[in-house]
Enzyme design. Sequence first.
Site, PDB file in Angstrom:
ATOM      1  N   GLU A 108      -9.703  32.862 -26.677  1.00 24.61           N
ATOM      2  CA  GLU A 108      -8.529  33.638 -26.263  1.00 24.61           C
ATOM      3  C   GLU A 108      -8.293  33.423 -24.773  1.00 24.61           C
ATOM      4  O   GLU A 108      -9.213  33.054 -24.048  1.00 24.61           O
ATOM      5  CB  GLU A 108      -8.786  35.142 -26.477  1.00 24.61           C
ATOM      6  CG  GLU A 108      -8.920  35.517 -27.929  1.00 24.61           C
ATOM      7  CD  GLU A 108      -9.505  36.922 -28.105  1.00 24.61           C
ATOM      8  OE1 GLU A 108      -9.590  37.666 -27.109  1.00 24.61           O
ATOM      9  OE2 GLU A 108      -9.885  37.238 -29.235  1.00 24.61           O
ATOM     10  N   LYS A 110      -7.947  34.702 -21.034  1.00 27.91           N
ATOM     11  CA  LYS A 110      -8.532  35.830 -20.304  1.00 27.91           C
ATOM     12  C   LYS A 110      -7.441  36.370 -19.377  1.00 27.91           C
ATOM     13  O   LYS A 110      -7.170  35.807 -18.315  1.00 27.91           O
ATOM     14  CB  LYS A 110      -9.767  35.373 -19.523  1.00 27.91           C
ATOM     15  CG  LYS A 110     -10.518  36.526 -18.886  1.00 27.91           C
ATOM     16  CD  LYS A 110     -11.879  36.065 -18.399  1.00 27.91           C
ATOM     17  CE  LYS A 110     -12.752  37.177 -17.892  1.00 27.91           C
ATOM     18  NZ  LYS A 110     -12.153  38.057 -16.922  1.00 27.91           N
ATOM     19  N   ASP A 112      -5.440  38.454 -16.758  1.00 24.32           N
ATOM     20  CA  ASP A 112      -5.893  38.991 -15.483  1.00 24.32           C
ATOM     21  C   ASP A 112      -5.138  40.279 -15.168  1.00 24.32           C
ATOM     22  O   ASP A 112      -4.112  40.272 -14.500  1.00 24.32           O
ATOM     23  CB  ASP A 112      -5.652  37.939 -14.395  1.00 24.32           C
ATOM     24  CG  ASP A 112      -6.440  38.245 -13.149  1.00 24.32           C
ATOM     25  OD1 ASP A 112      -7.252  39.183 -13.179  1.00 24.32           O
ATOM     26  OD2 ASP A 112      -6.240  37.543 -12.148  1.00 24.32           O
ATOM     27  N   TYR A 220      -7.084  42.798 -27.496  1.00 29.71           N
ATOM     28  CA  TYR A 220      -7.995  41.719 -27.884  1.00 29.71           C
ATOM     29  C   TYR A 220      -9.306  42.155 -28.526  1.00 29.71           C
ATOM     30  O   TYR A 220     -10.194  41.340 -28.708  1.00 29.71           O
ATOM     31  CB  TYR A 220      -8.304  40.823 -26.675  1.00 29.71           C
ATOM     32  CG  TYR A 220      -8.725  41.570 -25.420  1.00 29.71           C
ATOM     33  CD1 TYR A 220      -9.886  42.309 -25.376  1.00 29.71           C
ATOM     34  CD2 TYR A 220      -7.929  41.515 -24.275  1.00 29.71           C
ATOM     35  CE1 TYR A 220     -10.269  42.988 -24.244  1.00 29.71           C
ATOM     36  CE2 TYR A 220      -8.306  42.196 -23.120  1.00 29.71           C
ATOM     37  CZ  TYR A 220      -9.473  42.932 -23.114  1.00 29.71           C
ATOM     38  OH  TYR A 220      -9.845  43.600 -21.993  1.00 29.71           O
ATOM     39  N   LYS A 307     -14.524  30.747 -16.615  1.00 27.33           N
ATOM     40  CA  LYS A 307     -13.598  31.026 -15.519  1.00 27.33           C
ATOM     41  C   LYS A 307     -13.034  29.727 -14.973  1.00 27.33           C
ATOM     42  O   LYS A 307     -13.794  28.783 -14.707  1.00 27.33           O
ATOM     43  CB  LYS A 307     -14.327  31.763 -14.401  1.00 27.33           C
ATOM     44  CG  LYS A 307     -14.859  33.118 -14.825  1.00 27.33           C
ATOM     45  CD  LYS A 307     -13.816  34.187 -14.709  1.00 27.33           C
ATOM     46  CE  LYS A 307     -13.768  34.693 -13.320  1.00 27.33           C
ATOM     47  NZ  LYS A 307     -13.655  36.092 -13.149  1.00 27.33           N
ATOM     48  N   CYS A 401     -10.587  39.109  24.766  1.00 27.53           N
ATOM     49  CA  CYS A 401      -9.941  39.885  23.704  1.00 27.53           C
ATOM     50  C   CYS A 401      -8.419  39.734  23.805  1.00 27.53           C
ATOM     51  O   CYS A 401      -7.851  39.944  24.878  1.00 27.53           O
ATOM     52  CB  CYS A 401     -10.332  41.352  23.824  1.00 27.53           C
ATOM     53  SG  CYS A 401      -9.432  42.396  22.663  1.00 27.53           S
ATOM     54  N   CYS A 404      -7.067  43.451  24.878  1.00 29.37           N
ATOM     55  CA  CYS A 404      -7.377  44.181  26.117  1.00 29.37           C
ATOM     56  C   CYS A 404      -8.005  43.278  27.175  1.00 29.37           C
ATOM     57  O   CYS A 404      -8.392  43.748  28.243  1.00 29.37           O
ATOM     58  CB  CYS A 404      -8.291  45.364  25.818  1.00 29.37           C
ATOM     59  SG  CYS A 404      -9.971  44.864  25.418  1.00 29.37           S
ATOM     60  N   CYS A 419     -15.186  42.363  20.719  1.00 27.05           N
ATOM     61  CA  CYS A 419     -14.699  42.919  21.967  1.00 27.05           C
ATOM     62  C   CYS A 419     -15.542  44.159  22.261  1.00 27.05           C
ATOM     63  O   CYS A 419     -15.601  45.070  21.447  1.00 27.05           O
ATOM     64  CB  CYS A 419     -13.221  43.288  21.800  1.00 27.05           C
ATOM     65  SG  CYS A 419     -12.644  44.387  23.089  1.00 27.05           S
ATOM     66  N   CYS A 424     -10.495  49.677  23.228  1.00 30.45           N
ATOM     67  CA  CYS A 424      -9.498  48.654  22.906  1.00 30.45           C
ATOM     68  C   CYS A 424      -8.632  49.184  21.754  1.00 30.45           C
ATOM     69  O   CYS A 424      -9.161  49.634  20.733  1.00 30.45           O
ATOM     70  CB  CYS A 424     -10.255  47.383  22.519  1.00 30.45           C
ATOM     71  SG  CYS A 424      -9.206  46.036  22.007  1.00 30.45           S
TER      72      CYS A 424
HETATM   73  S1  IVH Z   1     -13.269  40.846 -24.619  1.00 28.25           S
HETATM   74  C1  IVH Z   1     -17.270  42.948 -25.124  1.00 28.25           C
HETATM   75  N1  IVH Z   1     -11.099  39.397 -24.394  1.00 28.25           N
HETATM   76  O1  IVH Z   1     -12.238  40.425 -19.020  1.00 28.25           O
HETATM   77  C2  IVH Z   1     -16.116  42.072 -24.854  1.00 28.25           C
HETATM   78  N2  IVH Z   1     -11.855  40.577 -22.473  1.00 28.25           N
HETATM   79  O2  IVH Z   1     -14.804  39.911 -17.704  1.00 28.25           O
HETATM   80  C3  IVH Z   1     -15.050  42.763 -24.127  1.00 28.25           C
HETATM   81  N3  IVH Z   1     -10.407  40.314 -20.510  1.00 28.25           N
HETATM   82  O3  IVH Z   1     -13.429  43.728 -19.068  1.00 28.25           O
HETATM   83  C4  IVH Z   1     -14.040  41.948 -23.513  1.00 28.25           C
HETATM   84  N4  IVH Z   1      -8.930  39.007 -21.452  1.00 28.25           N
HETATM   85  O4  IVH Z   1     -10.906  43.347 -18.946  1.00 28.25           O
HETATM   86  C5  IVH Z   1     -11.965  40.208 -23.766  1.00 28.25           C
HETATM   87  N5  IVH Z   1      -9.174  38.091 -24.373  1.00 28.25           N
HETATM   88  C6  IVH Z   1     -10.027  38.906 -23.744  1.00 28.25           C
HETATM   89  C7  IVH Z   1      -9.858  39.280 -22.385  1.00 28.25           C
HETATM   90  C8  IVH Z   1     -10.803  40.119 -21.779  1.00 28.25           C
HETATM   91  C9  IVH Z   1      -9.264  39.635 -20.341  1.00 28.25           C
HETATM   92  C10 IVH Z   1     -11.085  41.080 -19.452  1.00 28.25           C
HETATM   93  C11 IVH Z   1     -11.528  42.471 -19.836  1.00 28.25           C
HETATM   94  C12 IVH Z   1     -13.012  42.509 -19.586  1.00 28.25           C
HETATM   95  C13 IVH Z   1     -13.188  41.385 -18.625  1.00 28.25           C
HETATM   96  C14 IVH Z   1     -14.585  40.836 -18.700  1.00 28.25           C
END
Ligand code: IVH
Length: 676
Positions: A108, A110, A112, A220, A307, A401, A404, A419, A424
């Site tokens: 999936e 991730k 943000d 998710y 990541k 600085c 000042c 400083c 200051c």
């Molecule tokens: S599963 C036990 N799925 O990433 C598993 N997390 O670094 C629970 N996040 O706290 C997380 N996309 O806020 C899962 N497709 C995804 C996600 C996801 C973003 C975030 C989530 C979690 C953090 C962990």
Amino acid sequence: MEERILALRKELEHHNYLYYVLSQPVISDYDYDMLMKELEQLEKEYPQLADPNSPTQRVGNDVNLEFQQVRHQYPMLSLDNTYSEDELADFDARVKKELTDDCRYVCELKYDGLSVSLTYRNGALLRAVTRGDGIQGDDVTANVRTIRSVPLKLRGNDFPEEFEIRGEVVMLHGTFEKLNAERAETGETPFANPRNAASGTLKMQNSAQVAKRPLDCFLYFLLGEKLPAGSHFDNLEKAREWGFKIPLYAAVCNTIEEVAAFIAKWEKERDKLPFDIDGIVVKVDNLSQQKQLGMRAKSPRWAVAYKFPAERVETLLESISYQVGRTGAITPVANLSPVRLAGTTVKRASLHNADQIQLLDIRVGDTVYVEKGGEIIPKVIGVNREKRPADCPPTVFISRCPECDSVLQRNEGEAAWFCPNRNCPPQVKGRLEHFISRKAMNIDSLGEGKIELLYDKGLVHIASDLYHLTAAQITGLEKVITDEEGNRRKIAFGTRTAENMLSGIEASKNVPFERVLYAIGIRYVGETIAQKLARSFKNIDALAKASYEEMIAVDEIGGRIAGSVVDFFAQADNVALIENLKQAGLQLAVDESAFRQKSDVLEGKSIVVSGVFSIPRDDIKKIIEEHGGKNTGSISSNTSYVLAGEKMGPEKLKKAEKLKVPVISEEEFYRLIGYS
Ligand code: IVH
């Protein structure tokens, strides 16, 4: 009439789903509005038929909430991070080693944003809670109701009576850009990135305001006793039928090679998405296999996050400016030709310190590499030497600085120049800003440049001056200020603002001692250390009198901190400040009655806490104290338990075994005190 109301709610919820979840509306906005108006009218006429999950409630209300803390039924864990194909292969190998049967993975995106946990009972949204510390979070139900893609009532009828679903609240790029443009216009500081904007929005105290900044929520993870399927993927498919926004990007992969291909594809294409992602999540699909693999202290063994490497761009270094911080430390800042990086436009970046500039030989006129590390402040990480113009002189770090003109100093073994002039202006203002900040005295009525104005008008110089301000002094003050981005805005204090400021200052007199101690701004005394010092010495006089030796005897207080505290109290102006704060009526001693003893199940028990836990170790220690137990540093025959987290050292384990001290896990500990 009840029938019509129910029918309208159902119809509106359906159109809402088609529009916000499926992006396939079948009626015009006008027709939708007409239905909504009719429902609003009827609900006004029949208030006894009100329902917090009615579509009319998605606009929020003007009630100001202090968020309630709610305990998660299942702790909200995080994920282990991996950064390379090798690490991913290690994960695959660990999984395969543990499992007897074949396994398939679900990949999936991730997202943000910030995670929330939604609980549904009998098909209606019951509660929405933020992650918090993983054990308990803020109840943000009122705010989450305003998120159109979160169903308030579920579709169909084959959902469990009660279940939890987790997901990420995000702000789409379009909404983010619009919000920031509006903020720039009204003189508010723009958000650094969509995640901060989403988080700032979800934590606003007024849901009507939240409703004005559209958020989205991608789900998710389904949890509960009676889930529809034995596969994570199938459960999410089912959740989609119930009306949840389950993104369609997920894929089932039968081999780790397929996983790698999925990652490669999104690493290339992430820019095309209308929201930010920072990696890919790989999960074992089969729930009984997930169970077999189990959990680590903070994360499941059945999932991992890959990541993406931080995004990096090249741009021109136009000039270097030097900022003076609260402690006098000089921070060099790169002024860059504006460049797009990870969803935002970057004009400034950190250059760390003089050593780093020298080491990387960074010069004005260079084309530099800029990276977003941990998404916070972008930093310059290197120079493209091939693009260096011939006439580019080496950078000479300033010796005086910029504010000042004092001659800068540098302590042995430290990277930063500073400083030495405590008067200051940026240092004085910085100390005041720190004093009022959220984790310190939390006087938010003085935020957003107000302190600067008070300082510039000569009304406050040290923190205790705040407590002598009068309405007459501050009403009518005004000033145009320019923020770091060069945006100009005018601030002016009307009668209401003045009253507000004064009542905020007054209220801060109740802030507990440990936060006052943090607010005073002693070098190296952060939040946690302030807490420790407050708990050990109980009041400011005892702390001021304490010797270096007495201080380092306290658990986790080292020489550097002890030295700094002793120095602080040796200076006359600091002693005077404390005296003035005392006069003003601030809390300069711990309030013993505020310590809430929750139970005495650990009465008389000495516990040694060691290793890594699902919550910060200090929180564990606090829980021990709240239940009557005592924390001790090393294992002896008097130790009642060793509470062992992940990565506890083998030596300690051996010692516990030798002395026959019972070793308990985090879970067992919670059971012991009746948390689970
Ligand atoms: S599963 C036990 N799925 O990433 C598993 N997390 O670094 C629970 N996040 O706290 C997380 N996309 O806020 C899962 N497709 C995804 C996600 C996801 C973003 C975030 C989530 C979690 C953090 C962990």
